[in-house]
Design an enzyme around this catalytic site. Structure first.
Site, PDB file in Angstrom:
ATOM      1  N   ALA A   1     -22.646   8.380 -19.159  1.00  0.00           N
ATOM      2  CA  ALA A   1     -22.112   9.317 -20.150  1.00  0.00           C
ATOM      3  C   ALA A   1     -22.115  10.764 -19.682  1.00  0.00           C
ATOM      4  O   ALA A   1     -21.575  11.626 -20.365  1.00  0.00           O
ATOM      5  CB  ALA A   1     -22.905   9.195 -21.452  1.00  0.00           C
ATOM      6  N   GLY A   2     -22.703  11.042 -18.530  1.00  0.00           N
ATOM      7  CA  GLY A   2     -22.839  12.429 -18.082  1.00  0.00           C
ATOM      8  C   GLY A   2     -21.507  13.088 -17.771  1.00  0.00           C
ATOM      9  O   GLY A   2     -20.535  12.430 -17.387  1.00  0.00           O
TER      10      GLY A   2
ATOM     11  N   ASP B   1     -24.338   6.874 -11.396  1.00  0.00           N
ATOM     12  CA  ASP B   1     -24.163   7.784 -10.260  1.00  0.00           C
ATOM     13  C   ASP B   1     -25.184   7.526  -9.150  1.00  0.00           C
ATOM     14  O   ASP B   1     -25.376   8.358  -8.273  1.00  0.00           O
ATOM     15  CB  ASP B   1     -24.210   9.244 -10.711  1.00  0.00           C
ATOM     16  CG  ASP B   1     -25.532   9.624 -11.371  1.00  0.00           C
ATOM     17  OD1 ASP B   1     -26.411   8.749 -11.486  1.00  0.00           O
ATOM     18  OD2 ASP B   1     -25.675  10.796 -11.773  1.00  0.00           O
TER      19      ASP B   1
ATOM     20  N   GLU C   1     -39.800  16.324 -15.053  1.00  0.00           N
ATOM     21  CA  GLU C   1     -38.485  16.680 -14.541  1.00  0.00           C
ATOM     22  C   GLU C   1     -38.561  18.012 -13.791  1.00  0.00           C
ATOM     23  O   GLU C   1     -39.404  18.869 -14.075  1.00  0.00           O
ATOM     24  CB  GLU C   1     -37.470  16.779 -15.684  1.00  0.00           C
ATOM     25  CG  GLU C   1     -37.220  15.469 -16.416  1.00  0.00           C
ATOM     26  CD  GLU C   1     -36.492  14.438 -15.569  1.00  0.00           C
ATOM     27  OE1 GLU C   1     -35.979  14.802 -14.498  1.00  0.00           O
ATOM     28  OE2 GLU C   1     -36.445  13.263 -15.970  1.00  0.00           O
TER      29      GLU C   1
ATOM     30  N   HIS D   1      12.528  -1.671  18.385  1.00  0.00           N
ATOM     31  CA  HIS D   1      12.732  -0.226  18.276  1.00  0.00           C
ATOM     32  C   HIS D   1      13.489   0.158  17.008  1.00  0.00           C
ATOM     33  O   HIS D   1      14.508  -0.454  16.673  1.00  0.00           O
ATOM     34  CB  HIS D   1      13.566   0.328  19.446  1.00  0.00           C
ATOM     35  CG  HIS D   1      13.283  -0.278  20.769  1.00  0.00           C
ATOM     36  ND1 HIS D   1      12.236   0.110  21.569  1.00  0.00           N
ATOM     37  CD2 HIS D   1      13.924  -1.257  21.450  1.00  0.00           C
ATOM     38  CE1 HIS D   1      12.243  -0.601  22.678  1.00  0.00           C
ATOM     39  NE2 HIS D   1      13.252  -1.446  22.632  1.00  0.00           N
TER      40      HIS D   1
ATOM     41  N   TYR E   1      15.155  -0.908  10.375  1.00  0.00           N
ATOM     42  CA  TYR E   1      14.672  -1.226   9.033  1.00  0.00           C
ATOM     43  C   TYR E   1      15.106  -2.643   8.709  1.00  0.00           C
ATOM     44  O   TYR E   1      16.307  -2.959   8.710  1.00  0.00           O
ATOM     45  CB  TYR E   1      15.226  -0.270   7.974  1.00  0.00           C
ATOM     46  CG  TYR E   1      14.876  -0.754   6.581  1.00  0.00           C
ATOM     47  CD1 TYR E   1      13.560  -0.704   6.130  1.00  0.00           C
ATOM     48  CD2 TYR E   1      15.838  -1.321   5.751  1.00  0.00           C
ATOM     49  CE1 TYR E   1      13.213  -1.193   4.883  1.00  0.00           C
ATOM     50  CE2 TYR E   1      15.503  -1.812   4.499  1.00  0.00           C
ATOM     51  CZ  TYR E   1      14.191  -1.745   4.070  1.00  0.00           C
ATOM     52  OH  TYR E   1      13.848  -2.236   2.841  1.00  0.00           O
TER      53      TYR E   1
ATOM     54  N   ASN F   1      16.504 -11.672  18.654  1.00  0.00           N
ATOM     55  CA  ASN F   1      16.307 -10.354  19.242  1.00  0.00           C
ATOM     56  C   ASN F   1      17.072  -9.331  18.408  1.00  0.00           C
ATOM     57  O   ASN F   1      18.301  -9.403  18.303  1.00  0.00           O
ATOM     58  CB  ASN F   1      16.799 -10.308  20.688  1.00  0.00           C
ATOM     59  CG  ASN F   1      16.410  -9.003  21.370  1.00  0.00           C
ATOM     60  OD1 ASN F   1      15.333  -8.864  21.938  1.00  0.00           O
ATOM     61  ND2 ASN F   1      17.313  -8.029  21.306  1.00  0.00           N
TER      62      ASN F   1
ATOM     63  N   ASN G   1      20.122  -3.671   2.202  1.00  0.00           N
ATOM     64  CA  ASN G   1      19.744  -4.655   1.193  1.00  0.00           C
ATOM     65  C   ASN G   1      19.924  -4.179  -0.239  1.00  0.00           C
ATOM     66  O   ASN G   1      19.775  -4.963  -1.173  1.00  0.00           O
ATOM     67  CB  ASN G   1      18.278  -5.071   1.401  1.00  0.00           C
ATOM     68  CG  ASN G   1      17.318  -3.892   1.338  1.00  0.00           C
ATOM     69  OD1 ASN G   1      17.692  -2.766   1.635  1.00  0.00           O
ATOM     70  ND2 ASN G   1      16.085  -4.163   0.966  1.00  0.00           N
TER      71      ASN G   1
END
Length: 461
Positions: free
Chosen positions: A10-11, A102, A157, A366, A369, A380, A389
Site C-alpha cells: 500500500a505504500g 518491495d 525504527e 540480404h 521483407y 533461394n 502482403n
C-alpha cells in the site's frame, strides 16, 4: 496447517519520484509485487492477501490475473494498520506470514524455515518468529533490541532511534510469522505515538513480551533477501544482484557468458550443453537454446526456441520464433512472431520475417521483407525481395514451393503462388501465379539515350 500470507503493497513510494506505484516497477522483467506473489505461491498457502492503497486501482488493473485476495487500506496509517485490514478474512487458528511487496528477492527456503520457527518451540501456541539480518550498513531500517540474555524485546525504527541504537547492525526485515489469534489480540492495541504518527507492525514485539509469547528469530543467510526498494538506486542494485545470480546459475550448468555483468534475463532461459552468449544480450519470456548454440553481441530474444547448433549473429532481434537445428541468423536480422525455420536455414543481414515458415535449406541472405509466406525446401531468396502482403485492409499469403530461385529486387504481390523449381528474374513484380520449372520475369526494356547531357549547375546571380 492453514497458512495465510499477507503482502504489504500500500505504500506510496515517494522516493521513486514516479506516477507508477512502487510495487509495479520492474525487476528482471516483472513487477516487484509479482516476484513476491510467485514466491508466496511456492509455499502453497490457503490464501494470499495483498494490502493495497496508493495507486490501488492501477495495481489491480495492471495485474488482473494474480491469484490473490485484494484488501483495501483506505488510509495509509502504517504497517500495523495495513495488516489489521486483512485480519477479518483470516481464521483464528491460521498461521500468518507477513511479507513486503518491495522486498522482492526473499527466498522460499528462508520463508519455509521461518514458518517452522514459528511452530517449533510451542506447536499448540505459536511463537512470534522474526526474520532478521546482520548488515554492514543498516541505515533506514528497524534495529533489533535484545536483553542481556540475547532475547528480543523490542524493535526501534530508524526515525525513533538514538545514536546508540543506530550503531546496532542487526535489523528487522519486515517479515514475520505467528498465529492469527495473536495478531488479532495485538493489532488493536497498537499506538501511533512515534515520529511518523503511524501504527507500526514492529510494536507487536513489545506486546508479545507483555503477553509472554515467545519470540524467536531466523537470520537470513543472504543480505539481498531482506533488502527493500525505496528508490531507483536500490532498484538498480537489486536488479544487478538478480542478474548476477541468474548468470552464475547458467554458468554452473555449463553455459559460457562472455561477461556476466553484461547479461540480462527477463524471464526463463534454458540452455543445452556448450552454449555461448556474447555481451549485451537480453532474454525475455521463455527462451530455449539447444546444444552448441552461439548468440552474438547485442541480441534480443523473446519467447524463442533454438535447436542444436544454431548461431545468431550480432544485433539481431528474435520474437516468438521456433528455429530448428543448424540455422544461421543475422547479423542485423529481425524475426517476428510466427516465424518458423526448419533445419539448415539462413536468414541474413537486414532481413525481416513475420509469420514466415521456412522448410529445410532455404535461404534469405540480404535485405528482404518476408511476411505471411510459406517457403518450401532449398529456396533461394535474392537480395531486396519483398512479399507485398497488405492491400491496405487485409493481409494475404505468398506460397513459394520447393527449389525456387528468386532474383534480386523482386516484389511478390500476394496472394500469389510460385511453383516448384521456378526461377524469377531480377527486378520482377509478380502479380499472378508462376508455373513450376519455368523462368518468369517482368521485363522493362533497357534503353540508351545517345547524346544526352547531364544538367549543368546554374551560376547564382
Amino acid at each position: 496447517m492453514n497458512l495465510q500470507i499477507i503482502i504489504l503493497a500500500a505504500g506510496q513510494g515517494k522516493r521513486m519520484y514516479s506516477d507508477t506505484p512502487k510495487v509495479l516497477h520492474h525487476l528482471a522483467g516483472k513487477p516487484l509485487l509479482t516476484h513476491v506473489v510467485e514466491t508466496a505461491q511456492q509455499l502453497n498457502p490457503d490464501a494470499i492477501h495483498v494490502i493495497y492503497g496508493h495507486g490501488g486501482e492501477q495495481i489491480k488493473s495492471s495485474l488482473p490475473n494474480l491469484p490473490v485476495h485484494w484488501v483495501h487500506q483506505a488510509e495509509q496509517l502504517g504497517t500495523g494498520h495495513a495488516v489489521l485490514q486483512a485480519m477479518p478474512h483470516i481464521p483464528d487458528d491460521a498461521y500468518v506470514l507477513v511479507l513486503s511487496a518491495d522486498v522482492p528477492l526473499i527466498q522460499v527456503g528462508t520463508l519455509q524455515s521461518l514458518i517452522e520457527c514459528s511452530q517449533r518451540q510451542n506447536p499448540d501456541h505459536s511463537v512470534l518468529a522474526l526474520l532478521v539480518a546482520e548488515l554492514e550498513n543498516p541505515s533506514g531500517l528497524g534495529r533489533i533490541i535484545r536483553n542481556n540474555q540475547g532475547e528480543i524485546y523490542s524493535i526501534v525504527e530508524e526515525k525513533d532511534a538514538n545514536e546508540q541504537v543506530k550503531n546496532i547492525k542487526e535489523i528487522y526485515s519486515g517479515v514475520c510469522c505467528t498465529l492469527a489469534n495473536n495478531l488479532k489480540k495485538w493489532l488493536p492495541q497498537l499506538s501511533n505515538s512515534n515520529a511518523q504518527g503511524e501504527y507500526y507492525l514492529t510494536e507487536i514485539i513489545s506486546l508479545a513480551v507483555q503477553n509472554k509469547t515467545p519470540i524467536t528469530s531466523l537470520t537470513a543467510k543472504n543480505s539481498f533477501e531482506v533488502q527493500g526498494i525505496n528508490n531507483r538506486q536500490q532498484l538498480q542494485q537489486l536488479e544487478r544482484t538478480w542478474q548476477q545470480r541468474a548468470a552464475n546459475q547458467l554458468m554452473e550448468k555449463g553455459a559460457t557468458l562472455a561477461d556476466a555483468n553484461r547479461f540480462d534475463l527477463r524471464g526463463e532461459l534454458y540452455c543445452g550443453k556448450d552454449v555461448y552468449i556474447d555481451i549485451n544480450c537480453i532474454f525475455t519470456g521463455k527462451v530455449v537454446l539447444g546444444n552448441g548454440c552461439k548468440i552474438g553481441p547485442n541480441c534480443s530474444l523473446t519467447n524463442v526456441t533454438l535447436g542444436d547448433g544454431c548461431e545468431v549473429y550480432a544485433n539481431s532481434v528474435l520474437e516468438g520464433c521456433h528455429i530448428a537445428n543448424d540455422c544461421h541468423i543475422g547479423p542485423f536480422a529481425r524475426l517476428r512472431s510466427g516465424t518458423q525455420l526448419a533445419s539448415h536455414c539462413k536468414i541474413g543481414n537486414f532481413v525481416e520475417t513475420k509469420k514466415a515458415i521456412f522448410d529445410e535449406g532455404t535461404k534469405a541472405s540480404h535485405l528482404s521483407y518476408l511476411g505471411d509466406v510459406l517457403l518450401g525446401k532449398n529456396v533461394n531468396v535474392g537480395a531486396g525481395t519483398i512479399t507485398c502482403n497488405y492491400d491496405g485492409v487485409n493481409k494475404h499469403q505468398t506460397i513459394i514451393e520447393d527449389g525456387v530461385f528468386i532474383g534480386s529486387d523482386t516484389q511478390l504481390v500476394a496472394p500469389v503462388t510460385v511453383g516448384a523449381n521456378a526461377t524469377i528474374g531480377a527486378g520482377s513484380t509478380i502479380r499472378r501465379n508462376v508455373p513450376p520449372d519455368e523462368l518468369t520475369l517482368t521485363e522493362s526494356r533497357q534503353k540508351t539515350i545517345y547524346g544526352w547531357k547531364r544538367p549543368v549547375k546554374r551560376e547564382r546571380d
